[in-house]
Each structure stands twice: as C-alpha cells, then as structure tokens.
Design an enzyme around this catalytic site. Sequence first.
Site, PDB file in Angstrom:
ATOM      1  CG  ASP A  62      -1.737   1.166   1.434  1.00 20.80           C
ATOM      2  OD1 ASP A  62      -1.559   2.147   0.680  1.00 20.80           O
ATOM      3  OD2 ASP A  62      -2.602   1.146   2.333  1.00 20.80           O
ATOM      4  CG  ASN A  89      -0.472   4.036 -12.740  1.00 23.68           C
ATOM      5  OD1 ASN A  89      -1.094   4.727 -13.540  1.00 23.68           O
ATOM      6  ND2 ASN A  89      -0.979   2.898 -12.243  1.00 23.68           N
ATOM      7  CB  SER A 141      -5.625  13.991 -13.177  1.00 23.35           C
ATOM      8  OG  SER A 141      -6.888  14.266 -13.756  1.00 23.35           O
ATOM      9  CE1 TYR A 154      -7.742  11.063  -9.206  1.00 19.26           C
ATOM     10  CE2 TYR A 154      -8.418  12.830 -10.677  1.00 19.26           C
ATOM     11  CZ  TYR A 154      -7.786  11.621 -10.470  1.00 19.26           C
ATOM     12  OH  TYR A 154      -7.205  10.954 -11.531  1.00 19.26           O
ATOM     13  CB  ALA A 156      -6.470  18.888  -3.250  1.00 20.06           C
ATOM     14  CE  LYS A 158      -4.281  11.584  -9.734  1.00 18.12           C
ATOM     15  NZ  LYS A 158      -3.247  10.561  -9.964  1.00 18.12           N
ATOM     16  CB  ILE A 187      -7.494   7.214 -19.715  1.00 17.50           C
ATOM     17  CG1 ILE A 187      -6.586   8.449 -19.867  1.00 17.50           C
ATOM     18  CG2 ILE A 187      -6.868   5.973 -20.337  1.00 17.50           C
ATOM     19  CD1 ILE A 187      -6.264   8.889 -21.274  1.00 17.50           C
TER      20      ILE A 187
HETATM   21  P1  NAD Z   1      -7.333   1.913 -11.953  1.00 13.36           P
HETATM   22  O1  NAD Z   1      -8.276   1.976 -10.820  1.00 13.36           O
HETATM   23  O2  NAD Z   1      -7.518   0.877 -12.989  1.00 13.36           O
HETATM   24  O3  NAD Z   1      -5.841   1.792 -11.424  1.00 13.36           O
HETATM   25  C1  NAD Z   1      -5.376   2.333 -10.222  1.00 13.36           C
HETATM   26  C2  NAD Z   1      -4.460   1.314  -9.579  1.00 13.36           C
HETATM   27  O4  NAD Z   1      -3.909   1.877  -8.395  1.00 13.36           O
HETATM   28  C3  NAD Z   1      -5.218   0.045  -9.163  1.00 13.36           C
HETATM   29  O5  NAD Z   1      -4.510  -1.079  -9.622  1.00 13.36           O
HETATM   30  C4  NAD Z   1      -5.220   0.105  -7.633  1.00 13.36           C
HETATM   31  O6  NAD Z   1      -5.178  -1.146  -7.011  1.00 13.36           O
HETATM   32  C5  NAD Z   1      -3.927   0.883  -7.387  1.00 13.36           C
HETATM   33  N1  NAD Z   1      -3.935   1.490  -6.056  1.00 13.36           N
HETATM   34  C6  NAD Z   1      -4.888   2.297  -5.537  1.00 13.36           C
HETATM   35  N2  NAD Z   1      -4.565   2.625  -4.277  1.00 13.36           N
HETATM   36  C7  NAD Z   1      -3.390   2.021  -4.000  1.00 13.36           C
HETATM   37  C8  NAD Z   1      -2.543   1.984  -2.868  1.00 13.36           C
HETATM   38  N3  NAD Z   1      -2.841   2.645  -1.730  1.00 13.36           N
HETATM   39  N4  NAD Z   1      -1.398   1.262  -2.936  1.00 13.36           N
HETATM   40  C9  NAD Z   1      -1.095   0.607  -4.054  1.00 13.36           C
HETATM   41  N5  NAD Z   1      -1.834   0.598  -5.178  1.00 13.36           N
HETATM   42  C10 NAD Z   1      -2.978   1.301  -5.134  1.00 13.36           C
HETATM   43  O7  NAD Z   1      -7.373   3.373 -12.594  1.00 13.36           O
HETATM   44  P2  NAD Z   1      -6.520   4.026 -13.775  1.00 13.36           P
HETATM   45  O8  NAD Z   1      -7.471   4.819 -14.560  1.00 13.36           O
HETATM   46  O9  NAD Z   1      -5.659   3.037 -14.452  1.00 13.36           O
HETATM   47  O10 NAD Z   1      -5.613   5.064 -12.950  1.00 13.36           O
HETATM   48  C11 NAD Z   1      -4.206   5.051 -12.955  1.00 13.36           C
HETATM   49  C12 NAD Z   1      -3.698   6.454 -12.617  1.00 13.36           C
HETATM   50  O11 NAD Z   1      -4.091   7.352 -13.661  1.00 13.36           O
HETATM   51  C13 NAD Z   1      -4.284   7.036 -11.334  1.00 13.36           C
HETATM   52  O12 NAD Z   1      -3.294   7.769 -10.649  1.00 13.36           O
HETATM   53  C14 NAD Z   1      -5.363   7.974 -11.843  1.00 13.36           C
HETATM   54  O13 NAD Z   1      -5.649   9.004 -10.934  1.00 13.36           O
HETATM   55  C15 NAD Z   1      -4.703   8.485 -13.100  1.00 13.36           C
HETATM   56  N6  NAD Z   1      -5.643   9.074 -14.064  1.00 13.36           N
HETATM   57  C16 NAD Z   1      -6.595   8.322 -14.657  1.00 13.36           C
HETATM   58  C17 NAD Z   1      -7.457   8.916 -15.574  1.00 13.36           C
HETATM   59  C18 NAD Z   1      -8.530   8.153 -16.288  1.00 13.36           C
HETATM   60  O14 NAD Z   1      -9.310   8.788 -17.035  1.00 13.36           O
HETATM   61  N7  NAD Z   1      -8.627   6.835 -16.138  1.00 13.36           N
HETATM   62  C19 NAD Z   1      -7.330  10.276 -15.853  1.00 13.36           C
HETATM   63  C20 NAD Z   1      -6.336  11.009 -15.214  1.00 13.36           C
HETATM   64  C21 NAD Z   1      -5.487  10.393 -14.327  1.00 13.36           C
END
Ligand code: NAD
Length: 246
Positions: A62, A89, A141, A154, A156, A158, A187
């Site tokens: 975590d 990520n 983001s 969120y 704040a 990012k 995405i």
């Molecule tokens: P997702 O939920 O598929 O992936 C997020 C991953 O982070 C998951 O595998 C989850 O288990 C892991 N995670 C969460 N909390 C955790 C912790 N405390 N310790 C370890 N792992 C942890 O979502 P995603 O869309 O693939 O997001 C990936 C990144 O991209 C994130 O930082 C998200 O904020 C960012 N993001 C996503 C989008 C979008 O449109 N999907 C847009 C902007 C930014």
Amino acid sequence: MLQDKIAVVTGASSGIGKDIAMKLALKGANIVVHYRSNDEEALALASNIEKIGSKALVVKGDISKMADAEKLIEEAISKFGRVDILVNNAGITKDTLLLKMSEEQFDDVINTNLKGTFNCTKSVTKHMLKQKSGRIINISSVIGVVGNAGQSNYAASKAGIIGFTKSVAKELASRGITANAVAPGFIRTKMTDVLKDEVKEEILKKIPLNKFGEAEDVANLVAFLASDEASYITGQVINIDGGMVM
Ligand code: NAD
C-alpha cells in the site's frame, strides 16, 4: 530503447499502470510490478512480461504507507541492483461535493495519490542519487490543472503532484535525474467505467479529438519520457487528453 533498464510501476495490476508496465517491457525494460490487492492480475501481468523476454518482480503493498513504499524499492534493489525508472501511477478517486465530503474521503485520496507519490519518490531517490541517473514519472490528471466539481480531494492531490514534481525536478536535476508529470484527460479504465453515460457524453463534447483516450496512449507517453530521447525534459506537466485542456 529501454534495454535492461529497471522500472518500478505502482498500481500496475490494472488500467493505465498495466499498459505502462507492458509498454516499458516491450521496449526492453525489466519491470517491478507493484500492486495492492489483485494477486491474480499482478501474476498474470508478470507472466506476460516474462513471455516477451523481460524479467518481472511482483511486489504487493500500500503506497500510502511509507514502510510499504520503502519495502517496494528495497525489494527492487535487492533483485535488480538498481532502479532506473519510477512510475508513480497508483491512484484512487472518492468523488463527492465538498459539503458532503468526509474527512476520511479527503484524507484517503490525499494519502494514496499525493503522499504515496512522495513515499515512493523519497524511497527511490537515494539510489538514483548514487547512480547519478533516473527517471521519475508521476501520473497526475488534467483535473489537477483545471479542477472539477465533486473532485476537490482528487484535484488537490493531483495539483499537489504537479508542485511536488517541479520541486523534485529542481532538486535532482544536477544529479542527472529528471522528474515529469503526465496529466491524462478521460482514459477508458475501471476508474472511468463507473461514470454514468450522461456524464461521459458531456465529457466527450469537451474533447476536440472527439474520442476517449486509451491506457496505451498514456503508456506511449510514459515510455517516451523514460527514454534517452527525453533526457532534456524535466519539471514538465504534459497533458494527454485529446485537446480537452489547452
Ligand atoms: P485503476 O483503478 O484501474 O488503477 C489504479 C491502480 O492503483 C489500481 O490497480 C489500484 O489497485 C492501485 N492502487 C490504488 N490505491 C493504492 C494503494 N494505496 N497502494 C497501491 N496501489 C494502489 O485506474 P486508472 O485509470 O488506471 O488510474 C491510474 C492512474 O491514472 C491514477 O493515478 C489515476 O488518478 C490516473 N488518471 C486516470 C485517468 C482516467 O481517465 N482513467 C485520468 C487522469 C489520471
């Protein structure tokens, strides 16, 4: 392009992280697949990475806990001897309007997204300083750039990542380490699947390229930032959003 580099990708068992891990492996890097809970997905990803000829190490933890972040980097160093690329990520959302937002919802998002990025970056930095090289790529983001109703926690976190990235870039540049932030728009992943169709339609109207992004689009940008071709880029925030924010 990334032959024999060692890359740590947090939250790699799903969505954008999974595509980043695969893309870096396809470019020749060995990958530390970090994940929080989905053992099956993490092991399947590691096996796919090994099938294409790269090495994989799976580490559970975590990132909001400093001890777990330190363990992640220590395990990477003990298996591979170095870390060339850190991709912060892992992230979560707990969306709600400010008046309804609990202290816990605010803290959880800040502790995972922002503090998690700090925890992993701090843990890897001493090794990168010794190596006099390294790439830190933080997934922010566009919401951290422009804000969004219902996402003050969120946004704040990012926006915090952006300030953190620029500060770290300034601190570490003289030692050959770059730090950049990637700011995706919408995405298609598990994180965005939960949004209602009406919300998705409204977002689509604001995207000049008229389509949602794919995890692979973000992975391509991260692979570029991790490569030698990006060695003169540091402290930047690169939006990847189909033109949504410009
Ligand atoms: P997702 O939920 O598929 O992936 C997020 C991953 O982070 C998951 O595998 C989850 O288990 C892991 N995670 C969460 N909390 C955790 C912790 N405390 N310790 C370890 N792992 C942890 O979502 P995603 O869309 O693939 O997001 C990936 C990144 O991209 C994130 O930082 C998200 O904020 C960012 N993001 C996503 C989008 C979008 O449109 N999907 C847009 C902007 C930014």
